[in-house]
Design an enzyme around this catalytic site. Structure first.
Site, short mmCIF file in Angstrom:
data_model
loop_
_atom_site.label_atom_id
_atom_site.label_comp_id
_atom_site.label_asym_id
_atom_site.label_seq_id
_atom_site.Cartn_x
_atom_site.Cartn_y
_atom_site.Cartn_z
N GLU A 1 0.72 -1.26 0.03
CA GLU A 1 -0.05 -0.09 -0.04
C GLU A 1 0.91 1.28 -0.04
O GLU A 1 1.94 1.21 0.52
CB GLU A 1 -0.81 0.02 1.20
CG GLU A 1 -2.32 -0.01 0.97
CD GLU A 1 -3.09 1.02 0.28
OE1 GLU A 1 -2.44 1.58 -0.69
OE2 GLU A 1 -4.32 1.44 0.53
N ASP A 2 0.24 2.23 -0.46
CA ASP A 2 1.05 3.54 -0.45
C ASP A 2 0.85 4.12 0.79
O ASP A 2 2.02 4.53 1.37
CB ASP A 2 0.28 4.51 -1.67
CG ASP A 2 -1.13 4.74 -1.62
OD1 ASP A 2 -1.57 4.05 -0.67
OD2 ASP A 2 -1.68 5.40 -2.26
N ASP B 1 -4.09 5.65 6.20
CA ASP B 1 -4.67 6.54 7.09
C ASP B 1 -5.47 6.42 8.09
O ASP B 1 -5.34 5.64 9.14
CB ASP B 1 -5.37 7.36 5.87
CG ASP B 1 -5.82 8.93 5.97
OD1 ASP B 1 -5.27 9.53 7.10
OD2 ASP B 1 -6.74 9.22 5.50
N PHE C 1 -1.51 16.03 4.27
CA PHE C 1 -1.79 15.56 3.08
C PHE C 1 -0.55 15.68 2.06
O PHE C 1 -0.03 16.56 1.71
CB PHE C 1 -3.11 16.38 2.40
CG PHE C 1 -3.50 15.50 1.26
CD1 PHE C 1 -4.40 14.43 1.34
CD2 PHE C 1 -3.25 15.66 -0.09
CE1 PHE C 1 -5.04 13.61 0.64
CE2 PHE C 1 -3.56 14.61 -0.87
CZ PHE C 1 -4.60 13.93 -0.69
N ASP D 1 -1.68 10.88 -5.06
CA ASP D 1 -2.11 11.91 -5.77
C ASP D 1 -2.86 12.92 -5.00
O ASP D 1 -3.50 12.67 -3.84
CB ASP D 1 -3.01 11.49 -6.95
CG ASP D 1 -4.64 10.86 -6.29
OD1 ASP D 1 -4.32 9.92 -5.41
OD2 ASP D 1 -5.61 11.46 -6.63
N ARG E 1 1.39 12.28 -9.15
CA ARG E 1 1.74 10.90 -8.76
C ARG E 1 3.14 10.67 -9.20
O ARG E 1 4.01 9.74 -8.46
CB ARG E 1 0.65 9.83 -9.37
CG ARG E 1 -0.48 9.78 -9.03
CD ARG E 1 -1.30 8.50 -9.46
NE ARG E 1 -2.78 8.32 -9.18
CZ ARG E 1 -3.43 7.94 -8.40
NH1 ARG E 1 -2.74 7.77 -7.13
NH2 ARG E 1 -4.70 8.12 -8.10
P1 IMP Z 1 -7.49 4.86 4.58
O1 IMP Z 1 -8.55 3.68 4.12
O2 IMP Z 1 -8.31 5.96 5.15
O3 IMP Z 1 -6.46 4.25 5.32
O4 IMP Z 1 -6.98 5.67 3.50
C1 IMP Z 1 -5.97 5.01 2.40
C2 IMP Z 1 -6.05 5.69 1.14
O5 IMP Z 1 -6.49 7.09 1.24
C3 IMP Z 1 -4.80 5.62 0.67
O6 IMP Z 1 -4.43 4.37 -0.05
C4 IMP Z 1 -4.86 6.78 -0.25
O7 IMP Z 1 -5.20 6.56 -1.64
C5 IMP Z 1 -5.84 7.76 0.46
N1 IMP Z 1 -4.71 8.76 1.14
C6 IMP Z 1 -4.85 8.94 2.70
N2 IMP Z 1 -3.91 9.97 2.89
C7 IMP Z 1 -3.55 10.46 1.74
C8 IMP Z 1 -2.62 11.51 1.48
O8 IMP Z 1 -2.14 12.28 2.32
N3 IMP Z 1 -2.39 11.77 0.24
C9 IMP Z 1 -2.94 11.05 -0.81
N4 IMP Z 1 -3.77 10.18 -0.84
C10 IMP Z 1 -4.13 9.60 0.62
MG MG Z 2 -4.43 3.75 -2.09
#
Ligand code: IMP
Ligand code: MG
Length: 175
Positions: free
Chosen positions: A97-98, A101, A150, A157, A163
């Site tokens: 995963e990138d 959050d 962010f 992105d 990206r």
């Molecule tokens: P989660 O499901 O809330 O953990 O969110 C994960 C997804 O939210 C990541 O895979 C990203 O696609 C997006 N995301 C969360 N924070 C950021 C950020 O700071 N920049 C860009 N995308 C984010």
């Molecule tokens: Mg993602």
């Protein structure tokens, strides 16, 4: 509103940390074959850089998911936009995963994928924002813990832009 990108993690630091993560993964999976599940689109850059450094045999599959995004959901539902091409039963699976959050995406993905009984199921994330966590996730490999900012670049992105930046940057909005 114009936005400006401020470097948070340089390309050099990213590469150095990915070297370390790959070394750990090579040791942990010695003698095994690894199936990397790359979560589209954000983890494409990270998955490639990581995989280039792996010496254990690697295969790839891809998933694309999105959260339902009603902003109020606490159920952790996600929508599968692209599912896996092949089965994962009995395989050593590493989700790449990138960024982690709220944890909604990975928490839900882990419970969906574990139903297929992989031999192992682990998580590797490039970035983690622990202060944002709402859904608990056990992370096995974590590149960097970051503050609640962010960020973009290296796959991540803002409105589908940035990206391709070779570093991780913070988006600053200017009036
Ligand atoms: P989660 O499901 O809330 O953990 O969110 C994960 C997804 O939210 C990541 O895979 C990203 O696609 C997006 N995301 C969360 N924070 C950021 C950020 O700071 N920049 C860009 N995308 C984010
Ligand atoms: Mg993602």
């Amino acid at each position: 509103m114009a936005e400006k990108i401020e470097v948070m993690i340089s390309e050099e630091k990213l590469m150095k940390r990915i070297d370390e993560l790959a070394k750990e993964i090579n040791e942990d999976y010695a003698g095994k074959e690894l199936l990397i599940i790359c979560i589209l689109k954000g983890s494409v850059f990270f998955s490639c850089e990581l995989a280039k450094r792996l010496t254990v045999p690697v295969t790839f599959d891809f998933m694309q998911v999105s959260s339902y995004g009603d902003g109020t959901s606490t159920t952790g539902s996600i929508k599968i936009i692209k599912d896996l091409d092949g089965p994962i039963t009995g395989k050593e699976v590493l989700i790449v995963e990138d960024i982690l959050d709220s944890g909604r995406t990975l928490c839900r993905l882990l419970s969906i994928l574990s139903v297929s009984n992989p031999a192992s199921l682990r998580v590797c994330t490039l970035l983690d924002k622990p202060s944002r966590r709402e859904f608990p996730v056990d992370v096995d490999y974590n590149g960097f813990e970051i503050e609640d900012e962010f960020v973009v670049g290296f796959g991540l992105d803002y409105a589908q832009k940035y990206r391709n930046l070779p570093y991780i940057g913070i988006v600053r909005f200017e009036n």
